[in-house]
Write a protein that holds these residues in place. Sequence first.
Motif, short mmCIF file in Angstrom:
data_model
loop_
_atom_site.label_atom_id
_atom_site.label_comp_id
_atom_site.label_asym_id
_atom_site.label_seq_id
_atom_site.Cartn_x
_atom_site.Cartn_y
_atom_site.Cartn_z
N MET A 162 0.84 -1.18 0.00
CA MET A 162 0.00 0.00 0.00
C MET A 162 0.89 1.25 0.00
O MET A 162 1.79 1.37 0.82
N ILE A 163 0.65 2.14 -0.91
CA ILE A 163 1.43 3.37 -1.03
C ILE A 163 1.13 4.28 0.17
O ILE A 163 -0.02 4.47 0.55
N ASP A 164 2.17 4.83 0.75
CA ASP A 164 2.05 5.66 1.95
C ASP A 164 1.72 7.11 1.56
O ASP A 164 2.61 7.93 1.39
N LEU A 165 0.42 7.39 1.43
CA LEU A 165 0.00 8.75 1.06
C LEU A 165 0.28 9.74 2.17
O LEU A 165 0.49 10.93 1.92
N LYS A 166 0.31 9.28 3.40
CA LYS A 166 0.60 10.16 4.54
C LYS A 166 2.01 10.73 4.42
O LYS A 166 2.24 11.90 4.71
N LEU A 167 2.95 9.92 3.94
CA LEU A 167 4.32 10.39 3.75
C LEU A 167 4.36 11.53 2.73
O LEU A 167 5.01 12.55 2.95
N ILE A 168 3.66 11.35 1.63
CA ILE A 168 3.61 12.43 0.61
C ILE A 168 3.00 13.68 1.20
O ILE A 168 3.49 14.78 0.99
N ASP A 169 1.92 13.53 1.96
CA ASP A 169 1.28 14.70 2.57
C ASP A 169 2.23 15.42 3.52
O ASP A 169 2.28 16.65 3.54
N GLU A 170 3.00 14.66 4.31
CA GLU A 170 3.96 15.27 5.24
C GLU A 170 5.03 16.05 4.49
O GLU A 170 5.36 17.18 4.84
N ILE A 171 5.57 15.44 3.45
CA ILE A 171 6.63 16.09 2.66
C ILE A 171 6.10 17.35 2.00
O ILE A 171 6.73 18.40 2.03
N ARG A 172 4.92 17.24 1.39
CA ARG A 172 4.32 18.41 0.73
C ARG A 172 4.08 19.54 1.72
O ARG A 172 4.37 20.71 1.43
N GLU A 173 3.55 19.21 2.89
CA GLU A 173 3.25 20.24 3.89
C GLU A 173 4.53 20.97 4.32
O GLU A 173 4.56 22.20 4.40
N ILE A 174 5.58 20.22 4.57
CA ILE A 174 6.85 20.82 4.99
C ILE A 174 7.41 21.72 3.89
O ILE A 174 7.78 22.88 4.13
N LEU A 175 7.49 21.19 2.67
CA LEU A 175 8.14 21.95 1.60
C LEU A 175 7.27 23.08 1.06
O LEU A 175 7.79 24.14 0.70
N GLU A 176 5.97 22.90 1.00
CA GLU A 176 5.11 24.02 0.58
C GLU A 176 5.16 25.13 1.62
O GLU A 176 5.15 26.31 1.26
N GLY A 177 5.28 24.78 2.90
CA GLY A 177 5.44 25.78 3.95
C GLY A 177 6.74 26.56 3.81
O GLY A 177 6.85 27.69 4.27
N ALA A 178 7.72 25.95 3.16
CA ALA A 178 9.01 26.60 2.92
C ALA A 178 9.04 27.34 1.59
O ALA A 178 10.08 27.85 1.17
N GLY A 179 7.89 27.38 0.89
CA GLY A 179 7.81 28.15 -0.35
C GLY A 179 8.01 27.37 -1.63
O GLY A 179 8.11 27.95 -2.71
#
Length: 95
Positions: free
Chosen positions: A1-18
């Motif tokens: 099962m693909i870990d969508l939570k991991l993608i969400d965490e990465i996106r949140e961190i990096l989008e918060g950084a611009g």
Amino acid sequence: MIDLKLIDEIREILEGAGYEFLDSGSEKALEHPKEIRIRFASNEAVEIEPHIFEANDIKKYLKEFKIVEHDPDIIDIKTGKPHKSYYSIIIEKSS
């Protein structure tokens, strides 16, 4: 099962950084240094393709994760010589 939570965490961190993520199927070239292409590397890992000059900053934002730099060689059909095809970072949860 693909870990969508991991993608969400990465996106949140990096989008918060611009940073801005291109659509996963996008073939558009990375034009702006803050653009990132994202895709799955496996069920437990995510591969991002950032602008090479942003890599060190991105790694600082993601220091809580296991990071492996990926810089594959491909063979030029005309010359038979290897060259770098693209730079990416493989990201997994730290154990």
